[in-house]
Write a protein that holds these residues in place. Structure first.
Motif, short mmCIF file in Angstrom:
data_model
loop_
_atom_site.label_atom_id
_atom_site.label_comp_id
_atom_site.label_asym_id
_atom_site.label_seq_id
_atom_site.Cartn_x
_atom_site.Cartn_y
_atom_site.Cartn_z
N ARG A 1 45.54 25.33 35.34
CA ARG A 1 44.90 25.47 34.02
C ARG A 1 44.58 26.95 33.80
NH1 ARG A 1 44.01 20.24 31.86
NH2 ARG A 1 44.21 21.53 30.03
N PRO A 2 44.54 27.40 32.53
CA PRO A 2 44.35 28.84 32.28
C PRO A 2 43.02 29.37 32.83
CG PRO A 2 44.90 27.64 30.25
CD PRO A 2 44.71 26.61 31.31
N ASP A 3 43.13 30.49 33.55
CA ASP A 3 41.93 31.08 34.15
C ASP A 3 40.82 31.34 33.13
OD1 ASP A 3 43.26 31.06 36.51
OD2 ASP A 3 43.27 33.25 36.80
N ALA A 4 41.22 31.85 31.98
CA ALA A 4 40.20 32.23 31.00
C ALA A 4 39.45 30.99 30.51
CB ALA A 4 40.84 32.96 29.83
N ARG A 5 40.20 29.89 30.36
CA ARG A 5 39.54 28.66 29.89
C ARG A 5 38.63 28.10 30.99
NH1 ARG A 5 37.47 26.62 25.49
NH2 ARG A 5 37.79 24.39 25.20
N LEU A 6 39.09 28.21 32.22
CA LEU A 6 38.24 27.76 33.34
C LEU A 6 36.96 28.60 33.40
CD1 LEU A 6 41.02 27.12 36.00
CD2 LEU A 6 39.44 25.38 35.10
N ASP A 7 37.09 29.91 33.18
CA ASP A 7 35.89 30.77 33.14
C ASP A 7 34.92 30.29 32.06
OD1 ASP A 7 36.09 32.65 35.18
OD2 ASP A 7 37.47 33.91 34.02
N GLU A 8 35.48 29.98 30.90
CA GLU A 8 34.61 29.52 29.80
C GLU A 8 33.94 28.20 30.16
OE1 GLU A 8 37.39 31.48 26.29
OE2 GLU A 8 37.25 29.29 26.42
N PHE A 9 34.72 27.34 30.79
CA PHE A 9 34.17 26.03 31.19
C PHE A 9 32.98 26.22 32.15
CE2 PHE A 9 34.18 22.93 34.70
CZ PHE A 9 33.81 21.78 34.01
N GLU B 1 25.96 40.52 40.43
CA GLU B 1 27.10 39.88 39.78
C GLU B 1 27.37 40.57 38.47
OE1 GLU B 1 26.44 35.61 39.72
OE2 GLU B 1 27.37 35.72 41.71
N GLY B 2 28.55 40.42 37.97
CA GLY B 2 28.88 41.01 36.69
C GLY B 2 30.29 40.62 36.31
N ARG B 3 30.80 41.31 35.30
CA ARG B 3 32.17 41.04 34.87
C ARG B 3 32.94 42.34 34.83
NH1 ARG B 3 32.92 36.13 32.06
NH2 ARG B 3 31.03 34.90 32.22
N LYS C 1 43.41 40.43 34.31
CA LYS C 1 44.36 40.27 33.22
C LYS C 1 43.87 41.10 32.04
CE LYS C 1 45.97 35.90 34.82
NZ LYS C 1 45.50 34.52 34.92
N ARG C 2 44.78 41.52 31.22
CA ARG C 2 44.45 42.40 30.11
C ARG C 2 43.35 41.78 29.21
NH1 ARG C 2 47.86 45.05 25.68
NH2 ARG C 2 49.63 44.86 27.09
N ASP C 3 42.32 42.57 28.98
CA ASP C 3 41.23 42.21 28.08
C ASP C 3 40.47 40.94 28.46
OD1 ASP C 3 41.58 44.44 26.52
OD2 ASP C 3 43.07 43.46 25.23
N ARG C 4 40.68 40.48 29.67
CA ARG C 4 39.95 39.26 30.06
C ARG C 4 38.90 39.60 31.11
NH1 ARG C 4 44.29 34.76 30.65
NH2 ARG C 4 45.01 34.68 28.51
N ALA C 5 37.69 39.19 30.84
CA ALA C 5 36.61 39.48 31.79
C ALA C 5 36.76 38.58 33.00
CB ALA C 5 35.27 39.23 31.12
N ARG C 6 36.58 39.18 34.17
CA ARG C 6 36.65 38.39 35.39
C ARG C 6 35.32 38.57 36.09
NH1 ARG C 6 37.99 37.61 40.31
NH2 ARG C 6 39.94 36.76 41.09
N ALA D 1 41.05 52.92 26.28
CA ALA D 1 41.64 51.99 27.23
C ALA D 1 41.14 52.38 28.61
CB ALA D 1 43.16 52.09 27.18
N GLY D 2 40.79 51.42 29.41
CA GLY D 2 40.26 51.72 30.73
C GLY D 2 39.81 50.44 31.35
N ILE D 3 38.74 50.56 32.08
CA ILE D 3 38.29 49.38 32.77
C ILE D 3 36.77 49.34 32.63
CG2 ILE D 3 38.23 50.54 35.02
CD1 ILE D 3 39.82 47.78 35.76
N ALA D 4 36.22 48.16 32.37
CA ALA D 4 34.79 48.10 32.05
C ALA D 4 34.05 47.12 32.95
CB ALA D 4 34.62 47.67 30.60
N VAL D 5 32.90 47.56 33.37
CA VAL D 5 31.99 46.67 34.09
C VAL D 5 30.87 46.30 33.14
CG1 VAL D 5 30.40 46.47 36.03
CG2 VAL D 5 32.53 47.75 36.30
N THR D 6 30.62 45.02 32.97
CA THR D 6 29.57 44.59 32.04
C THR D 6 28.77 43.45 32.67
OG1 THR D 6 31.12 43.02 31.08
CG2 THR D 6 30.90 45.14 29.95
N ASP D 7 27.75 43.03 31.97
CA ASP D 7 26.94 41.86 32.32
C ASP D 7 26.41 41.89 33.75
OD1 ASP D 7 27.40 40.41 29.83
OD2 ASP D 7 29.48 40.33 30.52
#
Ligand code: ARG
Ligand code: ZN
Length: 645
Positions: free
Chosen positions: A619-627, A70-72, A107-112, A47-53
């Motif tokens: 609208r849900p942030d995660a869905r907007l990210d996907e959009f 840029e990244g997530r 948010k937990r487990d959600r890439a931003r 458990a921690g925090i991850a930088v990806t992409d």
């Protein structure tokens, strides 16, 4: 429609798109380290925090370069409200922090998605191989970091003056006054100077660092020749502020011309031209390197005056279209997107460095010169006439114009007190559609807030060989009589592109997608049956999955040649049209208005827009990210639609 034609060139690039993609895939397999972010194993599973992409890191850069990465960032396994992103440049014996930014609303487990502005140290950075590593800190939790290789190129060292390269006379605005030749007595200091790129992925050779341009003041004379470039001569004065380090030297972008003298703060400076073919999408770097007699103190404001003359070169941009100070039958059609402004005056040629713009242009007395901003004066003296224009709002260099020729001018002021200046080439007829300017402006003002500049209007010239219009700040320039849609498109850019400007050229959809969408919005205001929803449907349904159209993601054009591809315009515009359906008008117009007003006169990136949408919309942030991922960044036909959002 506002399709700038790169005509045959675009067709050629589309034809090449498939083979370029194939090549890219092969390269990704051959050089996985170079094409993918490497993630450190440490702490990855816990458990921690991850930088990806991680993306956007330059493969090579000079000391002092600025660029965005840029990244997530994801809070793995446990909720974290915010994290501090830290970018560190690591090499043998070096570990230096180059950026820091707090990211909220995790948010937990959600890439931003995040965007981080990196500034490399201007001094003390040996050339060589480094890695740029981005980690996230959140209440002391372990971070999984991401890194990319970065080569620091050898610093440019100011030249030691040789007798022939020694600075000459102080430049003078008047052709007759010749100041006595002054020889630089002090040995110019050698040392690091501002970088010669702002680190734009698509135009790796554009822009300069080490200073921030505040204002340009051009005093030029032009002698038009029919259909051939005439002679342009005079001085360009740039007022700028030095960055955090004293400047032993700096550079400007300039292509062509003979530079006869340069002064810095009134003292003669040495200078050198640099015209090199270098790797990258923008094949050529064109720099004017200036070494002041004494270093410019850190953070001080300084003035550089460049005296130059010559025939303006045609600038050919990566999509093969022509830019710069382009000859017409009776004068010149002056456009500079993305890089043509260095074809007529020395400047820091990148949209991030906005500055005010004053133009004084002397031409034969029958000729009209139309610049940006308001007309200060127009004085005839003998056979010539001097036109002075002043744009007091910050402007990106690509929006500068000095279009000149025979023009019929009409002016008016609307009920809100906004002046209109319409210049129409007599051979273009009356350009009747200009009558719609006022309605266009009032429709946009009702949606996005006040028109951001002090004057508006149009420059209608005859320039069939150019073939595209440009939203030159305050008064767009058209290559022939414009349609109402084109007027709406170019005036829409005054809010989206000119007042709110792209931080990098890959953010171009923030200009063209927005201008395309607002054109449809204007259409809908005039004919309620012509909805932006219908526009969305036509873009979505008229382009089959698998067609080349969908291979250019508007939020990340693959190459500089794709900057003005049709998909940047219409897939970008359709993204907003879809968003409107998804969020509903209340949220959507709040987003559009905040975008225009919160970022007025500034520079922006796509991730800032996505963040704004998420902060306004329920609208849900995660869905907007996907959009947004689906519509702006993926190189295939989106599957998320308003119907299945
Ligand atoms: N921004 C212009 C427009 O509104 C297009 C400029 C195209 N420039 C070019 N070099 N192809 O449509
Ligand atoms: Zn446009």
């Amino acid at each position: 429609m506002a399709r700038p034609s790169g005509g045959s060139a675009r067709a050629l690039y589309l034809a090449c798109a498939v083979s370029r993609l194939a090549l890219l895939v092969v390269l990704m397999f051959l050089f996985p380290a170079a094409s993918q972010a490497r993630t450190d194993a440490r702490g990855a599973q816990r458990a921690g925090i991850a930088v990806t992409d991680l993306s956007g890191v330059l493969t090579s850069a000079a000391a002092g370069a600025r660029f965005n990465v840029e990244g997530r960032v994801t809070a793995v396994g446990r909720k974290a409200r915010k994290a501090t992103l830290i970018a560190v440049l690591r090499g043998t014996g070096t570990s230096e922090r180059v950026a820091r930014r707090v990211v909220r609303k995790l948010k937990r487990d959600r890439a931003r998605r995040f965007s981080l502005g990196v500034t490399l140290p201007a001094r003390g950075l040996p050339a060589g191989s480094y890695r740029l590593r981005v980690c996230a800190q959140s209440r002391g939790r372990r971070s999984r970091c991401a890194s990319r290789p970065l080569t620091i190129t050898p610093p440019y060292v100011a030249p030691t003056p040789t007798p022939t390269a020694t600075a000459s006379a102080a430049p003078s605005a008047t052709a007759t006054a010749t100041a006595p030749a002054v020889t630089a007595t002090a040995t110019p200091p050698t040392g690091l100077v501002g970088g010669e790129t702002v680190g734009d992925r698509l135009f790796p050779n554009l822009g300069n660092t080490g200073y921030d341009a505040v204002g340009y003041d051009l005093a030029l004379t032009y002698q038009p020749l029919p259909f051939t470039a005439g002679n342009l001569a005079g001085t360009a004065t740039m007022t700028a502020t030095a960055g955090a380090d004293a400047l032993a030297g700096f550079s400007l972008d300039l292509q062509g011309f003979t530079v006869t003298a340069v002064t810095v703060n009134g003292q003669p400076a040495t200078f050198a031209r640099f015209d090199a073919v270098t790797p990258g999408n923008d094949p050529e770097a064109h720099k004017l390197r200036v070494t002041p007699a004494v270093p410019i103190p850190a953070r001080s404001t300084f003035t550089v005056v460049v005296a130059y003359s010559g025939t303006p070169p045609e600038i050919v941009d990566p999509d093969a279209s022509s830019e710069g100070f382009l000859p017409t039958s009776d004068g010149a059609f002056v456009v500079g997107e993305p890089m043509g402004s260095m074809g007529w005056f020395p400047n820091n040629n990148h949209p991030t460095d906005k500055a005010t713009f004053k133009l004084s242009m002397t031409v034969p007395s029958a000729i009209t010169v139309v610049g940006n901003g308001v007309l200060v004066s127009s004085v005839t003296s003998g056979m010539s006439r001097t036109w002075v224009w002043n744009e007091t709002h910050p402007m990106s260099t690509y929006l500068a114009t000095a279009t000149l020729g025979f023009f019929n001018v009409s002016t008016k002021t609307d009920p809100d007190g906004l002046p209109y200046y319409d210049a129409v080439d007599p051979s273009a007829g009356t350009a009747p559609n200009l009558a719609s300017e006022q309605t266009v402006i009032s429709v946009f003002e009702s949606r996005f807030g006040d028109y951001p500049f002090s004057i508006t209007g149009a420059i209608v010239d005859i320039a069939p060989t150019v073939g595209y219009a440009l939203e030159t700040q305050t008064k767009p320039v058209y290559p022939g009589p414009p349609s109402v849609s084109l007027i709406a498109h170019e005036l829409g850019h005054q809010w989206f592109g000119n007042s709110v400007s792209p931080a990098r050229w890959e953010d171009i959809w923030l200009n063209e997608g927005f201008a395309s969408f607002v054109t449809e919005l204007y259409g809908e205001s005039q004919n309620p049956a012509d909805t932006t929803a219908a526009y969305y449907n036509s873009v979505y349904n008229n382009n089959a999955a698998g067609s080349a159209f969908w291979t250019i993601p508007p939020g990340r054009p693959p190459t500089a040649a794709d900057l003005f591809a049709g998909a940047i315009y219409s897939r970008g515009g359709a993204t907003l049209a879809a968003l409107r359906i998804i969020t509903g008008d209340g949220e959507f117009f709040q987003i559009m208005r905040s975008w225009a007003t919160d970022n007025k006169y500034g520079v922006v990136t796509t991730s800032q827009f996505v963040d704004l949408v998420k902060s306004v919309s329920t609208r849900p942030d995660a869905r907007l990210d996907e959009f947004f991922q689906d519509w702006l960044f993926d190189a295939d036909k989106p599957t998320i639609t308003p119907a299945n959002f």
